[in-house]
Motif scaffolding. Structure first.
Motif, short mmCIF file in Angstrom:
data_model
loop_
_atom_site.label_atom_id
_atom_site.label_comp_id
_atom_site.label_asym_id
_atom_site.label_seq_id
_atom_site.Cartn_x
_atom_site.Cartn_y
_atom_site.Cartn_z
N VAL A 151 91.20 6.73 47.80
CA VAL A 151 90.00 6.58 48.54
C VAL A 151 88.81 7.19 47.61
CG1 VAL A 151 88.72 7.05 50.62
CG2 VAL A 151 91.32 6.63 50.56
N PRO A 152 87.99 6.49 47.10
CA PRO A 152 86.77 7.25 46.47
C PRO A 152 85.47 8.00 47.48
CG PRO A 152 86.13 5.10 46.57
CD PRO A 152 87.52 5.24 47.31
N LEU A 153 86.06 9.27 47.77
CA LEU A 153 85.49 10.10 48.82
C LEU A 153 84.22 10.83 48.06
CD1 LEU A 153 88.29 11.69 50.86
CD2 LEU A 153 86.66 10.04 51.58
N SER A 207 94.89 -4.17 26.77
CA SER A 207 95.29 -3.37 27.93
C SER A 207 96.57 -3.51 28.68
CB SER A 207 94.29 -3.62 29.16
OG SER A 207 94.72 -2.73 30.47
N SER A 208 97.34 -2.50 28.99
CA SER A 208 98.83 -2.62 29.52
C SER A 208 98.61 -2.09 30.90
CB SER A 208 99.71 -2.05 28.79
OG SER A 208 99.50 -0.63 28.67
N GLY A 209 97.35 -1.98 31.73
CA GLY A 209 97.17 -1.60 32.95
C GLY A 209 97.18 -0.01 33.22
N LEU A 210 96.94 0.51 34.31
CA LEU A 210 96.98 1.74 34.66
C LEU A 210 97.74 2.35 35.81
CD1 LEU A 210 92.71 2.13 34.55
CD2 LEU A 210 94.44 2.69 32.65
N SER A 211 98.14 3.67 35.62
CA SER A 211 98.76 3.99 36.83
C SER A 211 97.95 4.61 37.94
CB SER A 211 99.84 5.28 36.42
OG SER A 211 98.72 6.22 35.89
N VAL A 212 98.51 5.11 38.97
CA VAL A 212 97.49 5.35 40.16
C VAL A 212 97.05 6.68 39.91
CG1 VAL A 212 98.75 3.97 42.05
CG2 VAL A 212 99.55 6.37 41.38
N ASP A 213 97.75 7.56 39.02
CA ASP A 213 97.22 8.86 38.56
C ASP A 213 95.88 8.48 37.76
OD1 ASP A 213 98.82 10.06 40.04
OD2 ASP A 213 100.31 10.43 38.53
N SER A 214 95.97 7.57 36.76
CA SER A 214 95.01 7.31 35.81
C SER A 214 93.70 6.73 36.66
CB SER A 214 95.47 6.28 34.83
OG SER A 214 96.32 7.00 33.99
N MET A 215 93.86 5.77 37.48
CA MET A 215 92.84 5.15 38.44
C MET A 215 92.09 6.38 39.00
SD MET A 215 94.15 1.40 39.86
CE MET A 215 95.73 1.96 40.35
N SER A 216 92.99 7.26 39.71
CA SER A 216 92.27 8.30 40.47
C SER A 216 91.44 9.29 39.49
CB SER A 216 93.28 9.18 41.22
OG SER A 216 92.85 10.17 41.99
N TYR A 217 91.88 9.45 38.33
CA TYR A 217 91.27 10.45 37.30
C TYR A 217 90.03 9.69 37.00
CZ TYR A 217 90.03 12.44 32.80
OH TYR A 217 89.60 12.92 31.75
N LEU A 218 89.92 8.41 36.85
CA LEU A 218 88.93 7.66 36.50
C LEU A 218 87.60 8.13 37.51
CD1 LEU A 218 89.92 4.26 34.92
CD2 LEU A 218 88.04 5.56 34.16
N LEU A 219 88.20 7.78 38.58
CA LEU A 219 87.18 7.97 39.93
C LEU A 219 86.61 9.28 39.91
CD1 LEU A 219 88.86 5.96 42.82
CD2 LEU A 219 86.78 5.33 41.39
N ASN A 233 86.53 4.97 27.14
CA ASN A 233 86.22 6.19 26.74
C ASN A 233 86.63 7.36 27.72
OD1 ASN A 233 85.17 5.56 24.33
ND2 ASN A 233 83.13 5.04 25.12
N ILE A 234 86.59 7.33 28.93
CA ILE A 234 86.79 8.10 29.97
C ILE A 234 88.31 8.75 29.76
CG2 ILE A 234 87.00 8.71 32.64
CD1 ILE A 234 84.44 6.90 32.61
N LEU A 235 89.13 7.64 29.60
CA LEU A 235 90.63 7.82 29.71
C LEU A 235 91.09 8.18 28.37
CD1 LEU A 235 91.85 4.45 31.73
CD2 LEU A 235 91.96 6.89 32.36
N LYS A 236 90.43 8.21 27.25
CA LYS A 236 90.87 8.50 25.76
C LYS A 236 91.46 9.70 25.77
CE LYS A 236 87.67 7.38 22.64
NZ LYS A 236 86.40 7.34 21.87
#
Length: 527
Positions: free
Chosen positions: A381-383, A218-230, A205-208
């Motif tokens: 890094v999840p700061l 799922s086909s995985g996530l890019s580093v940008d998508s992972m950073s956006y999620l955090l 839902n966050i990535l929607k």
């Protein structure tokens, strides 16, 4: 029966688990037995021989149920809703039976003996689901890592284990990237009130809004998508690339791990594919959560870096703790929890997979070549969102400060430094309970601290391992390094240096030497 207790060294353990998995997951006995042997026993074989396993059938697991109703329930193939839970207890005296859980005078004993759990879900072949394993359950645990108290139940008893969350990916609702995000949020959600655990459907839902194609399977996530999620989960993430930070890349990663921050690692072999050394592109995400124990012999191997003294009278030789050659602890959903490898060879464990796991020797050789080419390309890094001073700037600031005229270091003087981030609350507690001289305690406690601070411990020689005779404290909320603004307090080489925020200037004075124990609360060790 819904509950069984069996010793981990019981010769019939594999058969017992195989029968239960076969019956509960509607699998043939041979298929179930193979899954236990290949997927489950590699976890259990790492545990102490005195471990007792409580097997709970018909278990409702919150993470698998979320995936089930989001995805598996709509498939033609029938998937069960219930899981199997394996709870682990250290039972040196061989006292634990089902009846033990009925005795009120044994509750404290059971709580203290609890070491974690593994959930088995009906998604073969990836049946290892949500898990939490305390490091002191392992036969070999010579490492320090991030740990949180993970609550659970066993035979109705509320229990808690210090562990880092783990799960294998099911490859359909969660890939390696989503699994690492889930594990990280499970860790922070159980450790800090500011954050909450997330379920697989919440990640979707966050990535929607930012995804332009289907999300399942799922086909995985890019580093940008992972950073956006955090970022959407309440962090102020910082993304580092090897290309940008080059020789400082590993050192910065080490600094954040030393700060007790789980770091998301992006691995790939793109460079080797680009150079046509291999054909198959591999992209993988893992977590880096700690490092192996550091010995005095290891500290001796640190090489120094020369920094010109600002007075023009030579150089200061600085040995940085983050340049120590050591193995780090990884959470990799393709392997059991707490894997140790170096940053230069982060996928070495893949090369140790036995040939029996492949179709033939040629397939093994090809896979080894592909995984051996994997390097760390990025880390996230999840700061905390109010931390504005990042590691690269903080470390550079400290090294320039130490080589300034304020501390009057002599030419070719050699010092060791260790830099990390911590909360002001934790550092104040350490100061008050440490063996610092009372005068120094008073000077530090009188200072106005932000919520987080950068600490650099400075010691004059490696024989003082575990001790330090200097410290630099920086404001982690101050990104502007003009006029030494991040500096809160420093004591090194017999000089106290402080920043006056009212006059925006530096004040310095001499003090008699001091010696005190290092701060050692970010990473935990259970033995």
């Amino acid at each position: 029966m819904s509950f069984f207790i069996v010793s981990i060294i019981d010769p019939d353990l594999e058969d017992i688990l195989g029968q239960i998995v076969g019956e509960d997951f509607s699998l043939s006995r041979d298929r179930a037995q193979l899954l236990i042997t290949k997927e489950v026993m590699r976890h259990l074989k790492r545990f102490h021989d005195d471990t007792k396993i409580v097997i709970e059938r018909n278990y409702v697991d919150k993470v698998y149920r979320d995936s089930y109703y989001t995805y598996y329930a709509s498939k033609r193939t029938s998937y069960g809703r219930d899981a199997i839970k394996l709870s682990f207890f250290s039972d040196v005296a061989d006292q634990i039976r089902i009846d033990t859980f009925k005795k009120t005078d044994k509750v404290t004993f059971l709580e203290e003996s609890y070491r974690g759990f593994i959930v088995l879900r009906p998604t073969p072949p990836y049946i290892v689901g949500r898990s939490a394993i305390a490091p002191n359950l392992l036969k070999s645990n010579s490492f320090k890592t991030c740990l949180a108290y993970m609550p659970s139940t066993a035979v109705g008893l509320k229990v808690c284990a210090q562990a880092f969350p783990f799960s294998s990916q099911d490859t359909e609702t969660i890939s390696c990237a989503e699994t690492m995000i889930w594990a990280l949020m499970e860790y922070y959600g159980n450790k800090y009130a500011e954050y909450s655990p997330v379920l697989p459907s919440q990640i979707l839902n966050i990535l929607k809004q930012n995804i332009v194609e289907r999300q399942l399977p799922s086909s995985g996530l890019s580093v940008d998508s992972m950073s956006y999620l955090l970022k959407e989960c309440g962090f102020g993430p910082k993304l580092y690339s090897r290309k940008e930070f080059a020789s400082d890349f590993n050192m910065l990663l080490s600094c954040y791990v030393e700060s007790g921050i789980p770091v998301i690692i992006a691995l790939d072999n793109a460079e080797a594919v680009k150079n046509k050394k291999i054909e198959r592109l591999i992209g993988h995400a893992v977590l880096c959560i700690g490092h192996e124990d550091i010995t005095e012999d290891t500290v001796r191997t640190i090489t120094s870096e020369d920094f010109p003294l600002k007075n023009g009278k030579g150089v200061l030789k600085i040995k940085d703790w983050d340049t120590i050659s050591k193995k780090f602890i990884f959470i990799d959903d393709n392997f059991p929890v707490y894997q140790a490898d170096s940053l230069d060879m982060p996928t070495k464990r893949y090369l140790d997979i036995p040939e029996s796991e492949y179709t033939d020797a040629e397939a093994k050789k090809k896979a080894d070549k592909e995984w051996a080419a994997c390097k760390i390309s990025h880390f996230i890094v999840p700061l905390y969102k109010k931390i504005y001073l990042e590691a690269y700037v903080a470390k550079k600031f400290v090294k320039e400060l130490l080589s300034s005229e304020y501390f009057e270091y002599a030419d070719n003087r050699e010092i060791h430094i260790r830099t990390f981030l911590c909360s002001a609350r934790s550092y104040r507690k350490y100061v008050m309970l440490s063996d610092m001289p009372d005068k120094l305690k008073s000077l530090i406690m009188e200072k106005s601290f932000p919520k987080f601070v950068w600490i650099t411990e400075v010691t004059s020689h490696w024989t003082a391992f575990g001790r330090t005779n200097g410290v630099v404290i920086l404001d982690a909320t101050e990104a502007n390094t003009l006029d030494y603004r991040p500096l809160i307090f420093a004591i090194c080489n017999g000089f106290i240096v402080q920043y006056d925020k009212n006059t925006k200037s530096i004040a310095s004075c001499q003090i008699t030497g001091c010696d005190f124990s290092v701060f050692d609360k970010n990473l935990k060790k259970l033995s």
